[in-house]
Write an enzyme that holds these catalytic residues in place. Structure first.
Site, mmCIF file in Angstrom:
data_model
loop_
_atom_site.group_PDB
_atom_site.id
_atom_site.type_symbol
_atom_site.label_atom_id
_atom_site.label_comp_id
_atom_site.label_asym_id
_atom_site.label_seq_id
_atom_site.Cartn_x
_atom_site.Cartn_y
_atom_site.Cartn_z
ATOM 1 N N LYS A 117 -40.014 -46.051 29.382
ATOM 2 C CA LYS A 117 -40.154 -46.613 30.738
ATOM 3 C C LYS A 117 -40.141 -45.534 31.799
ATOM 4 O O LYS A 117 -40.791 -45.677 32.831
ATOM 5 C CB LYS A 117 -39.031 -47.619 31.013
ATOM 6 C CG LYS A 117 -39.241 -48.947 30.341
ATOM 7 C CD LYS A 117 -38.422 -50.023 31.042
ATOM 8 C CE LYS A 117 -38.653 -51.383 30.433
ATOM 9 N NZ LYS A 117 -37.760 -52.395 30.997
ATOM 10 N N LYS A 201 -47.335 -53.070 21.935
ATOM 11 C CA LYS A 201 -46.590 -54.325 21.989
ATOM 12 C C LYS A 201 -47.162 -55.239 23.081
ATOM 13 O O LYS A 201 -47.554 -54.735 24.142
ATOM 14 C CB LYS A 201 -45.146 -53.932 22.323
ATOM 15 C CG LYS A 201 -44.133 -54.984 22.294
ATOM 16 C CD LYS A 201 -42.766 -54.412 22.661
ATOM 17 C CE LYS A 201 -42.620 -54.217 24.151
ATOM 18 N NZ LYS A 201 -41.249 -54.132 24.645
ATOM 19 N N LYS A 204 -45.212 -57.723 29.335
ATOM 20 C CA LYS A 204 -45.402 -58.233 30.697
ATOM 21 C C LYS A 204 -46.087 -57.206 31.579
ATOM 22 O O LYS A 204 -46.744 -57.543 32.540
ATOM 23 C CB LYS A 204 -44.040 -58.490 31.336
ATOM 24 C CG LYS A 204 -43.314 -59.677 30.833
ATOM 25 C CD LYS A 204 -41.913 -59.685 31.459
ATOM 26 C CE LYS A 204 -41.073 -60.781 30.876
ATOM 27 N NZ LYS A 204 -39.683 -60.376 30.712
#
Ligand code: AMP
Ligand code: TRP
Length: 338
Positions: A117, A201, A204
């Site tokens: 991230k 993956k 969102k």
């Protein structure tokens, strides 16, 4: 569970940082629905985790209702499980600070989600993003939760929660005060991949709208996304070994299996030798059958924010009634005047 004698309890959480998708449904929420009949369940919307990366305040409020509505639309019953937002139960933040002083820098430094991230420029990441998994341990242990239903990507965070629980018990000589929480990951759907890229993956934050089936998508949108899903030119194999090296095909077969309750092998017995021209329409019908009704209920609930607020307020009260006495005990153990 290392001698822990307390009741079995379930906790899980989802971030209000974007729309709920098929990965969240199969990896997490569907398990919540099954578990609520067996265990004392707590399902939160982890708004404090969401702000570890920038969130527009108005959108954050809207997404918090969206996640709560998704729990309900998928079948979580607010009479059986406490549904609440994390920031409404103060005990999470209090325990997180104490755990920041229990967890070791070296443990947190190993977390791959932070690395993913934060990206290359980790100097500019928030301090909250770094200590995110410590707050997650507090979410779980503030209820002394013994079981945590999550997708496969949360495995490392759950290991850290166990390490924190174990170190607290050891350092303060309160053997088995905290349980070592068990992740509930296994099962089909633990790792659903993007419809555009079988190596990424379903997430969102994917910039492509077509990468995810959202719970809010209507039947037409779902069918279009499945038909557009990336595949290869081969037909489907008759045995699982034939899916090796075919990530996109394997993902679509996995989604079919997870939604139909069959194994991958069963799906291949049925569709082996067929091309995607046959398999994709069958998959689209199945996803529409299972997901579109959740989407209509979700839209209905989102139109009733008063009801959602009432569910969240009631859930927070019930959650605090469990968490507050546990934090009080922790403070005594640590040596705070209480
Ligand atoms: P998040 O969207 O990151 O807040 O994740 C909420 C829950 O959904 C967690 O339990 C995740 O492990 C699970 N989850 C998220 N993405 C996927 C995916 N692509 N496949 C399976 N589970 C997922
Ligand atoms: N980190 C989890 C995710 O991104 C969300 C989360 C926060 C969570 N606190 C939790 C999951 C506690 C399970 C238990 O998916």
């Amino acid at each position: 569970m290392s001698g822990y004698q307390g009741p079995m309890r379930v906790l899980s959480g989802i971030q209000p940082s974007g729309g709920m998708h098929l990965g969240n449904y199969l990896g997490a929420i569907r398990k919540f629905v099954d578990l609520q009949h067996q265990y004392d369940c707590h399902f939160c919307v982890v708004d404090m985790h969401a702000i570890t990366v920038w969130q527009d305040p108005a959108k954050l409020r809207e997404q918090t209702f969206h996640i709560a509505a998704s729990y309900l639309a998928a079948g979580v019953d607010p009479k059986l499980a406490a549904i609440f937002h994390q920031s409404a139960v103060h005990a999470h933040a209090e325990l997180a600070w104490i755990f920041n002083c229990v967890a070791r820098l070296g443990w947190v430094e190993r977390m791959t989600q932070f690395k993913d991230k934060a990206g290359k420029d980790k100097e500019r990441a928030s301090v909250g993003l770094y200590t995110y998994p410590v707050l997650q341990a507090a979410d779980i242990l503030v209820y002394k939760a013994t079981h945590v239903p999550v997708g496969e990507d949360q495995k490392q965070h759950l290991e850290l929660s166990r390490d924190i629980a174990g170190k607290f018990n050891h350092d303060y000589k309160v053997e088995s005060f905290f349980p070592l929480p068990e992740p509930l990951i296994k099962g089909p759907g633990a790792r659903i991949m993007s419809l555009r890229d079988g190596s990424a993956k379903m997430s969102k934050s994917d910039p492509s709208e077509n990468a995810c089936v959202f719970l809010s998508d209507d039947a037409d949108v779902i069918a279009k996304k499945i038909k557009k899903a990336k595949t290869d030119p081969e037909s489907l194999p008759s045995e699982e070994a034939g899916l090796e090296g075919r990530a996109e095909a394997a993902n679509l077969v996995g989604i079919y299996a997870a939604l139909s309750g069959k194994t991958n092998a069963d799906v291949l017995t049925e569709f082996g030798g067929q091309g995607f021209g046959v398999f994709k329409p069958a998959l689209a019908d199945l996803v529409v059958e299972k997901i579109a009704p959740i989407g209509s209920e979700l839209r209905r609930l989102e139109g009733d924010p008063q009801y959602l607020q009432q569910v969240l307020t009631d859930g927070a009260e019930r959650a605090a009634a469990v968490a507050d006495p546990i934090v009080k005990e922790v403070k005594e153990i640590v040596g705070f005047l209480v």
